[in-house]
Scaffold this motif. Structure first.
Motif, PDB file in Angstrom:
ATOM      1  N   PHE A  48     -13.616  -9.112 -11.520  1.00  0.00           N
ATOM      2  CA  PHE A  48     -12.819 -10.232 -12.042  1.00  0.00           C
ATOM      3  C   PHE A  48     -11.399  -9.730 -12.254  1.00  0.00           C
ATOM      4  O   PHE A  48     -11.152  -8.836 -13.047  1.00  0.00           O
ATOM      5  N   ARG A  49     -10.470 -10.314 -11.532  1.00  0.00           N
ATOM      6  CA  ARG A  49      -9.088  -9.837 -11.555  1.00  0.00           C
ATOM      7  C   ARG A  49      -8.241 -10.485 -12.642  1.00  0.00           C
ATOM      8  O   ARG A  49      -7.112 -10.085 -12.857  1.00  0.00           O
ATOM      9  N   GLY A  50      -8.756 -11.510 -13.275  1.00  0.00           N
ATOM     10  CA  GLY A  50      -7.998 -12.162 -14.334  1.00  0.00           C
ATOM     11  C   GLY A  50      -6.910 -13.089 -13.837  1.00  0.00           C
ATOM     12  O   GLY A  50      -6.080 -13.535 -14.614  1.00  0.00           O
ATOM     13  N   SER A  51      -6.900 -13.389 -12.531  1.00  0.00           N
ATOM     14  CA  SER A  51      -5.876 -14.284 -11.999  1.00  0.00           C
ATOM     15  C   SER A  51      -6.152 -15.742 -12.358  1.00  0.00           C
ATOM     16  O   SER A  51      -5.269 -16.576 -12.284  1.00  0.00           O
ATOM     17  N   GLY A  52      -7.369 -16.030 -12.758  1.00  0.00           N
ATOM     18  CA  GLY A  52      -7.747 -17.372 -13.194  1.00  0.00           C
ATOM     19  C   GLY A  52      -8.546 -17.255 -14.478  1.00  0.00           C
ATOM     20  O   GLY A  52      -8.663 -16.178 -15.067  1.00  0.00           O
ATOM     21  N   ALA A  53      -9.121 -18.352 -14.896  1.00  0.00           N
ATOM     22  CA  ALA A  53      -9.907 -18.363 -16.127  1.00  0.00           C
ATOM     23  C   ALA A  53     -11.277 -17.729 -15.893  1.00  0.00           C
ATOM     24  O   ALA A  53     -11.897 -17.934 -14.847  1.00  0.00           O
ATOM     25  N   ALA A 110     -20.666 -31.012 -17.224  1.00  0.00           N
ATOM     26  CA  ALA A 110     -20.036 -29.856 -17.870  1.00  0.00           C
ATOM     27  C   ALA A 110     -18.725 -30.227 -18.549  1.00  0.00           C
ATOM     28  O   ALA A 110     -18.136 -29.401 -19.229  1.00  0.00           O
ATOM     29  N   ASP A 111     -18.255 -31.455 -18.334  1.00  0.00           N
ATOM     30  CA  ASP A 111     -17.019 -31.943 -18.942  1.00  0.00           C
ATOM     31  C   ASP A 111     -15.810 -31.086 -18.560  1.00  0.00           C
ATOM     32  O   ASP A 111     -14.937 -30.818 -19.380  1.00  0.00           O
ATOM     33  N   LEU A 112     -15.784 -30.645 -17.296  1.00  0.00           N
ATOM     34  CA  LEU A 112     -14.649 -29.862 -16.818  1.00  0.00           C
ATOM     35  C   LEU A 112     -13.570 -30.792 -16.284  1.00  0.00           C
ATOM     36  O   LEU A 112     -13.869 -31.836 -15.695  1.00  0.00           O
ATOM     37  N   ASP A 113     -12.302 -30.407 -16.486  1.00  0.00           N
ATOM     38  CA  ASP A 113     -11.203 -31.199 -15.941  1.00  0.00           C
ATOM     39  C   ASP A 113     -10.992 -30.823 -14.468  1.00  0.00           C
ATOM     40  O   ASP A 113     -11.617 -29.906 -13.938  1.00  0.00           O
ATOM     41  N   TYR A 114     -10.106 -31.558 -13.805  1.00  0.00           N
ATOM     42  CA  TYR A 114      -9.902 -31.359 -12.373  1.00  0.00           C
ATOM     43  C   TYR A 114      -9.478 -29.926 -12.056  1.00  0.00           C
ATOM     44  O   TYR A 114      -9.932 -29.338 -11.073  1.00  0.00           O
ATOM     45  N   ALA A 115      -8.590 -29.363 -12.870  1.00  0.00           N
ATOM     46  CA  ALA A 115      -8.098 -28.003 -12.617  1.00  0.00           C
ATOM     47  C   ALA A 115      -9.231 -26.985 -12.720  1.00  0.00           C
ATOM     48  O   ALA A 115      -9.332 -26.078 -11.886  1.00  0.00           O
ATOM     49  N   ALA A 116     -10.095 -27.123 -13.706  1.00  0.00           N
ATOM     50  CA  ALA A 116     -11.210 -26.185 -13.880  1.00  0.00           C
ATOM     51  C   ALA A 116     -12.213 -26.323 -12.738  1.00  0.00           C
ATOM     52  O   ALA A 116     -12.733 -25.318 -12.235  1.00  0.00           O
ATOM     53  N   ILE A 117     -12.478 -27.554 -12.327  1.00  0.00           N
ATOM     54  CA  ILE A 117     -13.388 -27.769 -11.201  1.00  0.00           C
ATOM     55  C   ILE A 117     -12.796 -27.165  -9.932  1.00  0.00           C
ATOM     56  O   ILE A 117     -13.489 -26.489  -9.170  1.00  0.00           O
ATOM     57  N   ALA A 118     -11.510 -27.408  -9.726  1.00  0.00           N
ATOM     58  CA  ALA A 118     -10.835 -26.869  -8.542  1.00  0.00           C
ATOM     59  C   ALA A 118     -10.937 -25.353  -8.501  1.00  0.00           C
ATOM     60  O   ALA A 118     -11.248 -24.762  -7.463  1.00  0.00           O
ATOM     61  N   GLU A 119     -10.707 -24.721  -9.639  1.00  0.00           N
ATOM     62  CA  GLU A 119     -10.788 -23.263  -9.688  1.00  0.00           C
ATOM     63  C   GLU A 119     -12.218 -22.777  -9.469  1.00  0.00           C
ATOM     64  O   GLU A 119     -12.454 -21.807  -8.748  1.00  0.00           O
TER      65      GLU A 119
END
Length: 148
Positions: A48-53, A110-119
Motif C-alpha cells: 500500500f503506497r498511500g497514494s489513495g485512501a 456500503a454508503d460510499l460516495d462516487y470518489a470512494a467507489i471510483a478509487e
C-alpha cells in the motif's frame, strides 16, 4: 498500518460483508471473501503506497475476493427468465452488468460516495455516476414493466 486495518475491519465489517455477499451471490461466501480479503490486506500491507485512501484499497481487495468467490461457487439452478405473466425477470438485478451491480452495492450497501467507489474500482468518478444512472434507469424500467 495493522492498527488502521484492524480499526477499519471493526468499524466497517457489516458493510464489507453486505457488499461481498451481494457480489458473491451468497452470504457465507461473502463472509469468507471478507476474511480472505483482510488476510490478504495484512499480508500485502507493505504494497500500500498511500497514494489513495486505505479504505478504498481494502474495498478493492474485498470486491476482488467476492468476485473470485462468485466464480468458484457451484453453479446454481437456472432461474426462470420471466414470470408466468410474461413480464420482467424475477430478479431485476440480473438485468444489470457486473459493474453496475458492484457500483449499486458499494453505493447503497456500503454508503460510499462516487470518489470512494471510483478509487475502489479503479475507475473515474464520472464513470461511477454514468454507470449508476444507467443502472437506476434499467431497474426503473424493469419495475415499471412489472407494475404495468
Amino acid at each position: 498500518m495493522l492498527d488502521e486495518l484492524e480499526a477499519l475491519y471493526r468499524v466497517r465489517l457489516n458493510e464489507f460483508r453486505r457488499v461481498a455477499a451481494a457480489i458473491a451471490g451468497d452470504r457465507e461466501l461473502g463472509c469468507d471473501a471478507v476474511q480472505e480479503a483482510f488476510a490478504s490486506a495484512v499480508r500485502k500491507r507493505r504494497t500500500f503506497r498511500g497514494s489513495g485512501a486505505l479504505e478504498a484499497w481494502v474495498w478493492r481487495i474485498v470486491v476482488n475476493a467476492a468476485r473470485d468467490a462468485r466464480r468458484r461457487r457451484p453453479t446454481p439452478p437456472e432461474p426462470p427468465s420471466a414470470s408466468t405473466n410474461g413480464h420482467a425477470p424475477t430478479l431485476p438485478l440480473d438485468l444489470l452488468t457486473e459493474r453496475q451491480r458492484e457500483i449499486i452495492f458499494l453505493h447503497y450497501y456500503a454508503d460510499l460516495d462516487y470518489a470512494a467507489i471510483a478509487e475502489a474500482l479503479a475507475i473515474s468518478p464520472g464513470t461511477v455516476g454514468a454507470t449508476l444512472t444507467a443502472a437506476r434507469k434499467t431497474l426503473r424500467l424493469a419495475y415499471e414493466e412489472v407494475r404495468a
